[in-house]
Design a protein around this motif. Structure first.
Motif, PDB file in Angstrom:
ATOM      1  N   ALA A 189       0.880  -1.168   0.000  1.00  0.00           N
ATOM      2  CA  ALA A 189       0.000   0.000   0.000  1.00  0.00           C
ATOM      3  C   ALA A 189       0.917   1.217   0.000  1.00  0.00           C
ATOM      4  CB  ALA A 189      -0.915   0.008   1.214  1.00  0.00           C
ATOM      5  N   LEU A 190       0.934   1.937  -1.105  1.00  0.00           N
ATOM      6  CA  LEU A 190       1.854   3.062  -1.284  1.00  0.00           C
ATOM      7  C   LEU A 190       1.133   4.372  -0.993  1.00  0.00           C
ATOM      8  CD1 LEU A 190       4.635   4.094  -2.222  1.00  0.00           C
ATOM      9  CD2 LEU A 190       3.713   4.147  -4.560  1.00  0.00           C
ATOM     10  N   PHE A 191       1.607   5.083   0.008  1.00  0.00           N
ATOM     11  CA  PHE A 191       1.040   6.383   0.381  1.00  0.00           C
ATOM     12  C   PHE A 191       1.801   7.461  -0.386  1.00  0.00           C
ATOM     13  CE2 PHE A 191      -0.409   3.504   3.508  1.00  0.00           C
ATOM     14  CZ  PHE A 191      -1.571   4.026   4.050  1.00  0.00           C
ATOM     15  N   HIS A 192       1.156   8.021  -1.389  1.00  0.00           N
ATOM     16  CA  HIS A 192       1.858   8.853  -2.372  1.00  0.00           C
ATOM     17  C   HIS A 192       0.940   9.960  -2.862  1.00  0.00           C
ATOM     18  CE1 HIS A 192       4.061  10.254  -5.713  1.00  0.00           C
ATOM     19  NE2 HIS A 192       3.925   9.233  -6.541  1.00  0.00           N
ATOM     20  N   SER A 193       1.251  11.198  -2.499  1.00  0.00           N
ATOM     21  CA  SER A 193       0.403  12.332  -2.848  1.00  0.00           C
ATOM     22  C   SER A 193       0.141  12.424  -4.344  1.00  0.00           C
ATOM     23  CB  SER A 193       1.053  13.634  -2.361  1.00  0.00           C
ATOM     24  OG  SER A 193       0.262  14.753  -2.698  1.00  0.00           O
ATOM     25  N   GLY A 194       1.168  12.184  -5.149  1.00  0.00           N
ATOM     26  CA  GLY A 194       1.027  12.292  -6.601  1.00  0.00           C
ATOM     27  C   GLY A 194       0.702  10.984  -7.283  1.00  0.00           C
ATOM     28  N   GLY A 195       0.262   9.989  -6.515  1.00  0.00           N
ATOM     29  CA  GLY A 195      -0.026   8.683  -7.098  1.00  0.00           C
ATOM     30  C   GLY A 195      -1.377   8.637  -7.770  1.00  0.00           C
ATOM     31  N   ASN A 234      -8.489   2.178  10.092  1.00  0.00           N
ATOM     32  CA  ASN A 234      -9.400   1.040  10.006  1.00  0.00           C
ATOM     33  C   ASN A 234     -10.203   1.074   8.713  1.00  0.00           C
ATOM     34  OD1 ASN A 234      -8.604  -0.077  12.447  1.00  0.00           O
ATOM     35  ND2 ASN A 234     -10.187   0.985  13.623  1.00  0.00           N
ATOM     36  N   GLN A 235     -10.582   2.259   8.266  1.00  0.00           N
ATOM     37  CA  GLN A 235     -11.311   2.382   7.007  1.00  0.00           C
ATOM     38  C   GLN A 235     -10.424   2.030   5.815  1.00  0.00           C
ATOM     39  OE1 GLN A 235     -12.866   6.483   7.953  1.00  0.00           O
ATOM     40  NE2 GLN A 235     -14.762   5.630   7.143  1.00  0.00           N
ATOM     41  N   VAL A 236      -9.170   2.461   5.873  1.00  0.00           N
ATOM     42  CA  VAL A 236      -8.236   2.103   4.806  1.00  0.00           C
ATOM     43  C   VAL A 236      -8.020   0.593   4.786  1.00  0.00           C
ATOM     44  CG1 VAL A 236      -5.844   2.301   4.013  1.00  0.00           C
ATOM     45  CG2 VAL A 236      -7.069   4.336   4.785  1.00  0.00           C
ATOM     46  N   LEU A 237      -7.892   0.005   5.947  1.00  0.00           N
ATOM     47  CA  LEU A 237      -7.698  -1.440   6.034  1.00  0.00           C
ATOM     48  C   LEU A 237      -8.894  -2.187   5.459  1.00  0.00           C
ATOM     49  CD1 LEU A 237      -5.809  -3.666   7.037  1.00  0.00           C
ATOM     50  CD2 LEU A 237      -6.910  -3.500   9.273  1.00  0.00           C
ATOM     51  N   ARG A 238     -10.100  -1.733   5.748  1.00  0.00           N
ATOM     52  CA  ARG A 238     -11.295  -2.372   5.196  1.00  0.00           C
ATOM     53  C   ARG A 238     -11.347  -2.211   3.684  1.00  0.00           C
ATOM     54  NH1 ARG A 238     -13.730  -0.459  10.071  1.00  0.00           N
ATOM     55  NH2 ARG A 238     -14.422   1.457   9.033  1.00  0.00           N
ATOM     56  N   TRP A 239     -10.951  -1.032   3.206  1.00  0.00           N
ATOM     57  CA  TRP A 239     -10.924  -0.797   1.755  1.00  0.00           C
ATOM     58  C   TRP A 239      -9.961  -1.752   1.062  1.00  0.00           C
ATOM     59  CZ3 TRP A 239      -6.654   1.358  -1.004  1.00  0.00           C
ATOM     60  CH2 TRP A 239      -6.914   1.633  -2.356  1.00  0.00           C
ATOM     61  N   VAL A 240      -8.777  -1.933   1.615  1.00  0.00           N
ATOM     62  CA  VAL A 240      -7.807  -2.840   1.019  1.00  0.00           C
ATOM     63  C   VAL A 240      -8.335  -4.277   1.047  1.00  0.00           C
ATOM     64  CG1 VAL A 240      -5.529  -3.887   1.301  1.00  0.00           C
ATOM     65  CG2 VAL A 240      -5.789  -1.405   1.517  1.00  0.00           C
ATOM     66  N   ARG A 241      -8.877  -4.695   2.157  1.00  0.00           N
ATOM     67  CA  ARG A 241      -9.376  -6.062   2.270  1.00  0.00           C
ATOM     68  C   ARG A 241     -10.540  -6.314   1.324  1.00  0.00           C
ATOM     69  NH1 ARG A 241      -8.894  -6.623   8.866  1.00  0.00           N
ATOM     70  NH2 ARG A 241      -6.754  -7.429   8.885  1.00  0.00           N
ATOM     71  N   PHE A 242     -11.368  -5.318   1.114  1.00  0.00           N
ATOM     72  CA  PHE A 242     -12.477  -5.462   0.160  1.00  0.00           C
ATOM     73  C   PHE A 242     -11.947  -5.675  -1.237  1.00  0.00           C
ATOM     74  CE2 PHE A 242     -16.444  -4.993  -1.873  1.00  0.00           C
ATOM     75  CZ  PHE A 242     -16.319  -4.100  -2.913  1.00  0.00           C
ATOM     76  N   ASP A 243     -10.922  -4.901  -1.604  1.00  0.00           N
ATOM     77  CA  ASP A 243     -10.368  -5.050  -2.948  1.00  0.00           C
ATOM     78  C   ASP A 243      -9.580  -6.345  -3.104  1.00  0.00           C
ATOM     79  OD1 ASP A 243     -11.366  -2.914  -4.368  1.00  0.00           O
ATOM     80  OD2 ASP A 243      -9.896  -1.515  -3.606  1.00  0.00           O
ATOM     81  N   PHE A 244      -9.037  -6.868  -1.991  1.00  0.00           N
ATOM     82  CA  PHE A 244      -8.363  -8.158  -2.055  1.00  0.00           C
ATOM     83  C   PHE A 244      -9.344  -9.246  -2.494  1.00  0.00           C
ATOM     84  CE2 PHE A 244      -4.780  -7.261   1.144  1.00  0.00           C
ATOM     85  CZ  PHE A 244      -3.848  -7.182   0.131  1.00  0.00           C
TER      86      PHE A 244
END
Length: 210
Positions: free
Chosen positions: A106-112, A195-205
């Motif tokens: 999970a890359l935290f990148h302003s310009g991503g 926690n919301q980011v974690l749920r988002w990643v798990r949903f996309d997994f």
């Protein structure tokens, strides 16, 4: 290095990708290099949206993926207009190689943004790339940036730029290809946002590939 062919030794990031199982084919000798093709999760958004705080929190709270902050590789040479895209290519190469250990990044990148990431040569090594922007109200973005210490360089002009960037995500995010999901952090704590980011990643997994 992943881009160096095991057979002929050529450095070729532009390998042809074949699926089931994932293989990277060297254009020079046709050698097939088996690799783990991971998804990539890009968390973007304006300064003040909460990316760094959430990244640090998740580094201590999850082992489902590897949270990385893009700014750790930021150097002046990446601002060279003659080498536009080098920063994105470098990060995709890092994420691709890290992913060979069995966990995606999970890359935290302003310009991503999709328009910066999708055209990259290294994009081909990922099964999918998902984009999430951490945003807030304009007043919240401004207040968070104004509260930073002086050495962070949050001048009035910089704050205005980030507020405009924040507005861009609200207006344009879902119209990008792929779309950028937005998450408003105005009222959320770092733990709640994480926690919301974690749920988002798990949903996309768990999404079936299309």
């Amino acid at each position: 290095m992943f881009n160096v062919c095991d057979n002929c030794g050529s450095y070729r990031p532009d390998k042809e990708i074949q699926q089931s199982p994932a293989r990277a084919i060297c254009p020079d000798c046709q050698h097939a290099h088996h690799f783990v093709q991971q998804p990539l999760f890009v968390i973007c958004g304006p300064s003040g949206g909460g990316k760094t705080a959430v990244c640090r929190h998740l580094q201590q709270q999850t082992n489902a993926f590897i949270p990385l902050e893009a700014d750790i590789l930021l150097r002046p040479e990446f601002n060279n207009p003659d080498k536009k895209g080098d920063f994105q290519e470098t990060w995709l190469r890092v994420c691709k190689n890290v992913g060979q250990a069995g966990k995606p990044v999970a890359l935290f990148h302003s310009g991503g943004l999709p328009q910066n990431i999708e055209p990259c040569v290294e994009r081909r090594y990922f099964s999918t790339i998902h984009y999430l922007a951490l945003i807030a109200t304009d007043a919240t973005i401004a207040a968070r940036l104004e509260a930073r210490p002086a050495w962070r360089g949050c001048t009035p002009a910089f704050i205005d730029d980030q507020v405009a960037y924040n507005q861009w995500f609200r207006r344009e995010g879902m119209h990008r290809t792929p779309p950028i999901t937005t998450l408003d952090t105005t009222q959320a704590t770092v733990i709640e946002t994480s926690n919301q980011v974690l749920r988002w990643v798990r949903f996309d997994f768990t999404k079936p590939e299309t």
